[in-house]
Motif scaffolding. Structure first.
Motif, PDB file in Angstrom:
ATOM      1  N   UNK A  13     -61.865  57.660  37.153  1.00 47.16           N
ATOM      2  CA  UNK A  13     -61.638  56.094  37.057  1.00 47.16           C
ATOM      3  C   UNK A  13     -60.378  55.893  36.787  1.00 47.16           C
ATOM      4  N   UNK A  14     -59.402  55.889  36.627  1.00 43.45           N
ATOM      5  CA  UNK A  14     -57.891  55.639  36.239  1.00 43.45           C
ATOM      6  C   UNK A  14     -57.665  55.384  37.595  1.00 43.45           C
ATOM      7  N   UNK A  16     -68.081  52.167  33.106  1.00 39.73           N
ATOM      8  CA  UNK A  16     -67.153  52.450  33.621  1.00 39.73           C
ATOM      9  C   UNK A  16     -66.592  51.542  34.077  1.00 39.73           C
ATOM     10  N   UNK A  17     -67.077  49.755  33.936  1.00 36.20           N
ATOM     11  CA  UNK A  17     -65.993  48.850  34.047  1.00 36.20           C
ATOM     12  C   UNK A  17     -65.260  48.791  32.828  1.00 36.20           C
ATOM     13  N   UNK A  18     -65.161  48.886  31.820  1.00 36.05           N
ATOM     14  CA  UNK A  18     -64.464  49.087  31.148  1.00 36.05           C
ATOM     15  C   UNK A  18     -63.219  49.486  31.379  1.00 36.05           C
ATOM     16  N   UNK A  35     -59.291  48.298  32.317  1.00 37.10           N
ATOM     17  CA  UNK A  35     -58.329  48.529  31.518  1.00 37.10           C
ATOM     18  C   UNK A  35     -56.927  49.389  32.379  1.00 37.10           C
ATOM     19  N   UNK A  36     -57.496  49.811  33.708  1.00 35.65           N
ATOM     20  CA  UNK A  36     -56.277  50.221  34.205  1.00 35.65           C
ATOM     21  C   UNK A  36     -55.712  49.325  35.262  1.00 35.65           C
ATOM     22  N   UNK A  37     -57.000  48.049  35.333  1.00 35.29           N
ATOM     23  CA  UNK A  37     -56.207  47.042  36.736  1.00 35.29           C
ATOM     24  C   UNK A  37     -57.208  46.240  36.931  1.00 35.29           C
ATOM     25  N   UNK A  39     -59.714  43.047  28.425  1.00 33.20           N
ATOM     26  CA  UNK A  39     -58.430  42.856  28.137  1.00 33.20           C
ATOM     27  C   UNK A  39     -57.985  42.503  26.588  1.00 33.20           C
ATOM     28  N   UNK A  40     -59.075  42.904  25.682  1.00 31.91           N
ATOM     29  CA  UNK A  40     -58.299  44.154  24.248  1.00 31.91           C
ATOM     30  C   UNK A  40     -57.543  45.315  24.897  1.00 31.91           C
ATOM     31  N   UNK A  41     -57.954  46.240  25.457  1.00 36.25           N
ATOM     32  CA  UNK A  41     -57.271  47.067  25.188  1.00 36.25           C
ATOM     33  C   UNK A  41     -55.625  46.400  26.453  1.00 36.25           C
TER      34      UNK A  41
END
Length: 454
Positions: free
Chosen positions: A286-287, A324-326, A330-332, A368-370
């Motif tokens: 994912x990243x 996967x969405x989280x 996190x990566x954009x 958002x938190x990450x």
């Protein structure tokens, strides 16, 4: 008067009605100011991001009751809920209930993916009922017009459908303009082939006529419609992987390269763009997928379906998707398309819509938190303080689904205990760690002072 009626009236006669056009002219629109307030950001920053293409404000000039939102890497991660009837089930009244349910639980946009009857009426009703941006996939209606025969589609019919939906007030449209004739041999060895409905339809048309995708060849025609109504293009990933085995393959990335080229063409005409991303991707890939999209598509907002990180959980794919969405967020990734428990199995029910939205909302908030977005953790910290103080009502108020949280807490107490007690039914009155922790700080301080004195 609708929220945007006076805003739109003041801009009549402009050669281009898109938010990107105004942003590049140095003009702060009311929509930009509105989303700046929602995001707690400087309006000038919003304008600059829209001008660059890194942020979009999907806001068709015909959607007068719209409450504008921003989608981009530097604002809160958004979620979309897909609704719409099919040829086999549901009706307009049910889909409007799904719309209200999706909005109640936090969907930022909705897409009408109807493929059954009364398409125009259903779409109009959804636009009129939705303060959130509404998206569509116009090729679904075009295929209905030719009774389900892809080879009978014509460019003129397709663009007539696109313009009609734009006139109705659709804020963004998924258009699979990056599925090229030369890409199709790349999918022949896939496990699940082409899983995008729009991608499969256009692939059939290209092969039947031995011609290039008309959405690609006549992209300028599309841009003229988008300028006129300020329709945001959501460049569809028609060759997205439909299973882990097909993820990150040559076909997916060949299309992505084309989407990067089309992004620049749209920006040259001041048309807003976001780019859609893969549906099934192993967690470790994912990243790379997100970073590759940001690079190839020049920072245009990334809109991902999930992605689902495993293929073994039919009935629970809202969970595999949220995982996967989280990570994608996190990566954009800028917006997440929800997945419901009924993914791959059937048309979602009202409860499925709720579960899909909640799961995606959790993922987006975690992202958002990450990413340390301003104020993202405020709600977490507030609910943690309420937990420690046994302020149950405050906890319920701050939760994503207050009714559900309250019912789970209350159902196990019965009539034996007052429901505002300082423990839950798991720990009981004697084993609650937080209850035992109350006053602990004072005891530690007293003990420290006593040792120091001695």
């Amino acid at each position: 008067m609708s929220l945007r009626e006076s805003w739109i009236r003041s801009r009549q006669g402009d050669p281009n009605r898109s938010q990107m056009y105004y942003a590049r002219q140095g003009i702060l629109t009311e929509e930009m100011k509105y989303v700046a307030s929602r995001e707690n950001l400087c309006p000038e920053y919003i304008r600059a991001e829209v001008a660059s293409g890194r942020m979009i404000i999907p806001a068709n000039i015909r959607h007068l009751n719209l409450e504008p939102i921003a989608i981009g890497i530097d604002v809160r991660c958004k979620i979309n809920a897909n609704i719409g009837n099919s040829a086999l089930s549901s009706d307009m009244a049910t889909e409007l209930k799904k719309l209200r349910t999706a909005l109640k639980f936090g969907a930022d946009t909705v897409m009408d993916l109807s493929t059954g009857s009364d398409l125009n009426e259903t779409r109009q009703a959804m636009i009129e009922a939705s303060p959130a941006p509404v998206g569509t996939v116009p090729i679904y209606q075009a295929l209905e017009e030719v009774e389900g025969h892809p080879e009978d589609l014509t460019p003129d019919l397709m663009f007539q459908v696109i313009e009609h939906q734009a006139q109705q007030g659709v804020d963004y449209m998924t258009l699979h303009a990056g599925v090229l004739l030369e890409h199709l041999p790349l999918v022949k060895n896939r496990t699940t082939g082409i899983v995008s409905r729009g991608g499969a339809i256009l692939a059939q048309w290209c092969l039947a006529h031995r011609k290039q995708n008309f959405l690609y060849e006549q992209f300028d025609r599309l841009l003229a419609i988008c300028q006129k109504y300020d329709v945001t293009i959501s460049l569809g990933d028609g060759l997205r992987p439909g299973c882990l085995a097909d993820a990150s393959d040559e076909a997916q990335f060949a299309e992505l390269k084309t989407l990067g080229e089309l992004t620049l063409k749209a920006w040259a005409e001041d048309v807003q763009v976001m780019v859609e991303g893969p549906g099934h991707v192993p967690l470790d890939q994912i990243p790379m997928n997100v970073q590759k999209q940001i690079e190839i598509c020049h920072g245009a907002p990334f809109y991902v379906l999930g992605p689902l990180v495993t293929d073994v959980a039919p009935g629970y794919d809202h969970i595999t998707s949220a995982i996967g969405a989280a990570v994608a967020g996190q990566y954009g990734a800028a917006m997440i398309c929800y997945v419901t428990p009924r993914e791959h199995l059937g048309l979602p029910t009202l409860e499925d819509v709720k579960q899909g939205v909640i799961a995606s909302k959790i993922a987006a908030h975690a992202a958002d938190v990450a990413r340390h977005r301003t104020g993202a953790r405020d709600r977490d910290d507030a609910i943690s303080r309420a937990r420690f103080l046994f302020d149950w009502e405050k906890q319920f108020e701050l939760s994503l689904d207050p009714e559900h949280a309250r019912s789970l807490h209350d159902e196990s107490f019965g009539d034996k205990y007052f429901k505002g007690v300082d423990f839950c039914s798991m720990c009981g009155p004697k084993f609650c760690s937080m209850k035992l922790s109350h006053g602990l700080e004072k005891k530690i301080d007293d003990r420290t002072k006593k040792n120091t004195a001695s």
